[in-house]
Scaffold this active site. Sequence first.
Site, PDB file in Angstrom:
ATOM      1  N   ARG A  61      -5.492   5.821  -0.987  1.00  0.00           N
ATOM      2  CA  ARG A  61      -4.355   4.905  -1.125  1.00  0.00           C
ATOM      3  C   ARG A  61      -4.317   4.326  -2.537  1.00  0.00           C
ATOM      4  NH1 ARG A  61      -4.173   6.698   3.294  1.00  0.00           N
ATOM      5  NH2 ARG A  61      -3.815   5.685   5.283  1.00  0.00           N
TER       6      ARG A  61
ATOM      7  N   GLU B 180       0.819  -1.211   0.000  1.00  0.00           N
ATOM      8  CA  GLU B 180       0.000   0.000   0.000  1.00  0.00           C
ATOM      9  C   GLU B 180       0.850   1.258   0.000  1.00  0.00           C
ATOM     10  OE1 GLU B 180      -1.726   1.525   3.814  1.00  0.00           O
ATOM     11  OE2 GLU B 180      -1.525  -0.592   4.362  1.00  0.00           O
TER      12      GLU B 180
ATOM     13  N   ARG C  65      -2.296  11.284   6.927  1.00  0.00           N
ATOM     14  CA  ARG C  65      -2.287  10.480   5.706  1.00  0.00           C
ATOM     15  C   ARG C  65      -3.614  10.481   4.958  1.00  0.00           C
ATOM     16  NH1 ARG C  65      -0.655   4.736   6.850  1.00  0.00           N
ATOM     17  NH2 ARG C  65      -0.433   4.578   4.610  1.00  0.00           N
TER      18      ARG C  65
ATOM     19  N   HIS D 177     -10.421   4.683   2.121  1.00  0.00           N
ATOM     20  CA  HIS D 177      -9.693   3.824   3.054  1.00  0.00           C
ATOM     21  C   HIS D 177     -10.139   2.364   2.996  1.00  0.00           C
ATOM     22  CE1 HIS D 177      -7.648   2.634   6.858  1.00  0.00           C
ATOM     23  NE2 HIS D 177      -6.756   3.496   6.373  1.00  0.00           N
TER      24      HIS D 177
END
Length: 133
Positions: free
Chosen positions: A104, A89, A100, A124
């Site tokens: 992703r 990831e 963050r 997420h």
Amino acid sequence: MRRALHKWGAAVVVAAGLASGGLVPNAIARTPENPSRVPPVALVTLPPEAQATHKLILAGGPFPYSKDGTVFGNRERLLPLNPRGYYREYTVKTPGLRHRGARRIVCGGTPPTKPDTCYYTSDHYASFQRIAP
């Protein structure tokens, strides 16, 4: 909302009940036998930060976060099933956030600079899109 879980822990169906008590049409069952139906998305249509992260992945870094490049366990089982260590990831920066965030890119294959396939998630790991070059 009603959630049914498969005995392996993978979400089988997440659907809202209709007035008739039926399930939403076109709900996709995800099981180990049918691990995912991940829709494709063109890389050029992703946010610029995702495009930059994808470029860093292919270049081997350097990555801005220490968690980037770590093993992604696919516990949600939304991606095709592969041995542990197959997926890695990477964080996609979100403008205006000091952490963050939720975006992703998850890539599978070795070496990491030549992945078999990559997936983008903006929520997420709740959903994925397969990145098409």
